[in-house]
Design a protein around this motif. Sequence first.
Motif, short mmCIF file in Angstrom:
data_model
loop_
_atom_site.label_atom_id
_atom_site.label_comp_id
_atom_site.label_asym_id
_atom_site.label_seq_id
_atom_site.Cartn_x
_atom_site.Cartn_y
_atom_site.Cartn_z
N ILE A 1 0.81 -1.21 0.00
CA ILE A 1 0.00 0.00 0.00
C ILE A 1 0.85 1.27 0.00
O ILE A 1 0.57 2.21 -0.74
N ASP A 2 1.87 1.30 0.83
CA ASP A 2 2.79 2.46 0.80
C ASP A 2 4.07 2.03 0.10
O ASP A 2 4.82 1.21 0.62
N LEU B 1 1.17 3.73 -14.31
CA LEU B 1 -0.12 4.37 -14.08
C LEU B 1 0.12 5.80 -13.61
O LEU B 1 0.87 6.04 -12.66
N ASN B 2 -0.52 6.76 -14.29
CA ASN B 2 -0.31 8.15 -13.92
C ASN B 2 -1.58 8.95 -14.23
O ASN B 2 -2.51 8.44 -14.85
N ASN B 3 -1.60 10.20 -13.80
CA ASN B 3 -2.78 11.02 -14.05
C ASN B 3 -2.64 11.84 -15.32
O ASN B 3 -3.37 12.82 -15.52
N GLY C 1 2.27 13.49 -12.43
CA GLY C 1 2.24 12.51 -11.36
C GLY C 1 2.53 13.03 -9.97
O GLY C 1 2.95 14.18 -9.80
N ASN C 2 2.30 12.18 -9.00
CA ASN C 2 2.70 12.50 -7.63
C ASN C 2 4.20 12.23 -7.51
O ASN C 2 4.84 11.76 -8.45
N GLU C 3 4.76 12.52 -6.34
CA GLU C 3 6.21 12.38 -6.17
C GLU C 3 6.66 10.96 -6.51
O GLU C 3 7.67 10.75 -7.19
N ALA D 1 5.27 8.70 -8.49
CA ALA D 1 5.20 8.38 -9.92
C ALA D 1 6.33 9.07 -10.68
O ALA D 1 6.94 8.49 -11.59
N GLU E 1 -2.83 6.51 -18.47
CA GLU E 1 -3.91 6.82 -17.53
C GLU E 1 -4.78 5.59 -17.27
O GLU E 1 -4.73 4.62 -18.03
N GLY E 2 -5.59 5.69 -16.24
CA GLY E 2 -6.53 4.61 -15.95
C GLY E 2 -7.37 4.25 -17.17
O GLY E 2 -7.71 3.09 -17.39
N PHE F 1 -1.97 0.98 -3.69
CA PHE F 1 -3.20 1.71 -3.35
C PHE F 1 -3.91 2.17 -4.62
O PHE F 1 -5.10 1.87 -4.82
N ALA F 2 -3.20 2.86 -5.50
CA ALA F 2 -3.81 3.32 -6.75
C ALA F 2 -4.13 2.13 -7.65
O ALA F 2 -5.16 2.11 -8.33
N ALA G 1 -7.33 0.66 -6.55
CA ALA G 1 -8.46 1.51 -6.97
C ALA G 1 -8.77 1.27 -8.45
O ALA G 1 -9.93 1.14 -8.84
#
Lengths: 333, 333
Positions: free
Chosen positions: A146-147, A178-180, A187-189, A191, A210-211, A227-228, A231
């Motif tokens: 998860i983390d 996987l990214n936004n 991305g977040n840090e 990614a 992307e998803g 986690f992502a 989801a």
Amino acid sequence: MKKIVVDAYGGDNAPIEIIEGALLARDKHKDLEIILCGKEEEMKQIIGSRMERITLVDAQEVITNDDMPTIAIRNKKNSSLVKAYDLLKENEDIIGLVSAGSTGAVLAGAIMKIGRIKGISRPALAPILPTKKESDVIIIDSGANIDCKPINLLHFALMGSAYYSIVYNCPSPRVALLNNGVEEEKGNELAKEAHALLKSAPINFIGNKEGRDFMSGDVDVMVADGFAGNALLKGTEGAVIAVMSLLKKSIKSHFLSMIGALFMKKTFKDIKNRVDILNKHGGSPLLGCKKLVVKNHGSCKRNNILSSIEQTLLLDENNLVGKIEDALEKLKA
Amino acid sequence: MKKIVVDAYGGDNAPIEIIEGALLARDKHKDLEIILCGKEEEMKQIIGSRMERITLVDAQEVITNDDMPTIAIRNKKNSSLVKAYDLLKENEDIIGLVSAGSTGAVLAGAIMKIGRIKGISRPALAPILPTKKESDVIIIDSGANIDCKPINLLHFALMGSAYYSIVYNCPSPRVALLNNGVEEEKGNELAKEAHALLKSAPINFIGNKEGRDFMSGDVDVMVADGFAGNALLKGTEGAVIAVMSLLKKSIKSHFLSMIGALFMKKTFKDIKNRVDILNKHGGSPLLGCKKLVVKNHGSCKRNNILSSIEQTLLLDENNLVGKIEDALEKLKA
């Protein structure tokens, strides 16, 4: 003779469906011996005279989803899962373990009893999903971790690529992060840092996706933190269920649609077969362990257990563990 | 007379679809005046004599997806989006802004030009999706905020709840936290800390839910960090597209199914209408800004712009900004 140990008391439909699945595999593969762990007397009653190439190992305890995984592995020494892990650990000729028990306990057991491949800190689960094209896609990690740190995602990519290449006989699977957004700086840090690592890894990295691209058929291995990834995996499953449910409801509310549906049986069967791909593949191996561990869904039936056992055979024949080790070596070089 | 300012040059189908959408809204709402920002001469040609309750404001520049958002807002002072924001900022009687332009630029403009509601550090986007039941669901945040803190998720929950209650006239929407399991102790560090905050917030918090529950109809407001929320949202969209595509392909490959499909036109229309809900609602407001900003999808058409304008009217009438401020006050108390 190949030996596989099966946790006969893991999963909602244990022990009958697990045992019957093991017997199906035994019947289909003449060089296969199955060791079943669980309540010996009960298992004997289910199997009756069908004992050819079956060994029973008595284990009176059962680990459930309510048990704390690491505590259960430590304390429930007489449980079907722990006995199975002990056998896998102690016997070199047992090639793998199959369980439909608690994911946490299967994961904890793998780490505590079998150990990780040198260099891998987090084993991961990589379930298979259909795409809208002919190819399938895996998501790694799907919820075991998860983390995560960037290095974990790099390992997921290497392991997922090795796994996909065996299952689909595909020399160079397309690995995406996987990214936004698809742009490199997105991305977040986590990614962003993972992207930099993946770019120079010995895999066919096709960049951020992307998803939305998950089921597009343009990706073979989708890499994500657990986690992502969870989801995405479960959102996808939920969306498929929702569309099928809306379809059913609408058909029932229009007389003409009901008539139409009678003609569409083959199509509904096609869809069902295609979206059911995960079960057909018999769950997911725990990638990153020193030996093969295949985790099936808690609700699996005998045919899924058959698939899990066959997947174990396939991954053994194609040396999954060795391929992951090779990939780690290449990475170092 | 209510005034709304529209960025006529944002989006793939600008300016024609944006302008025609604005004219549809003007025709439908007799107490509405629209201010269109963009290239004045071009807009005049499109509108011709249909100028009733339309004001044109000249803006020769356009912000694209390739522009860096904050730099574009700062430097492209003569762009349609920046001009629209300046008007919104300077005129109290303009109730809101509608744009289908770059999400990043719309977000940056809102923060830099309009400002956040006191106490909110991160405005968020909350698109609407269908469920398999009658109700719809929103996801907040869906990608505007990639690295989040627990307090951000708490604010998302308050804002999402206020927004959902207005759009669906629902006094106590069911708010859930996206997680990799329903048990309270599940999740990454962020989710665990956010869970604790949500439990004591003045909302109807129903606990952790998985991606699978997103379209189940059991959740009204799904709260997530923008990274996982984006994975869930887009994974869901991708899955719906994939199932519809598999369905089409299968129908074409079976003669009987093709006949059946002829009878099922109403059902296919039902499904299309239901899954198209996001567009029907005209995008998503940027929740947490001092004034109403509604962002539509880049590919939106005139009817979606009409919906965005109508959503702005609805949110103004029901005082969305005031309701979010009230929720923050209750939280403090």
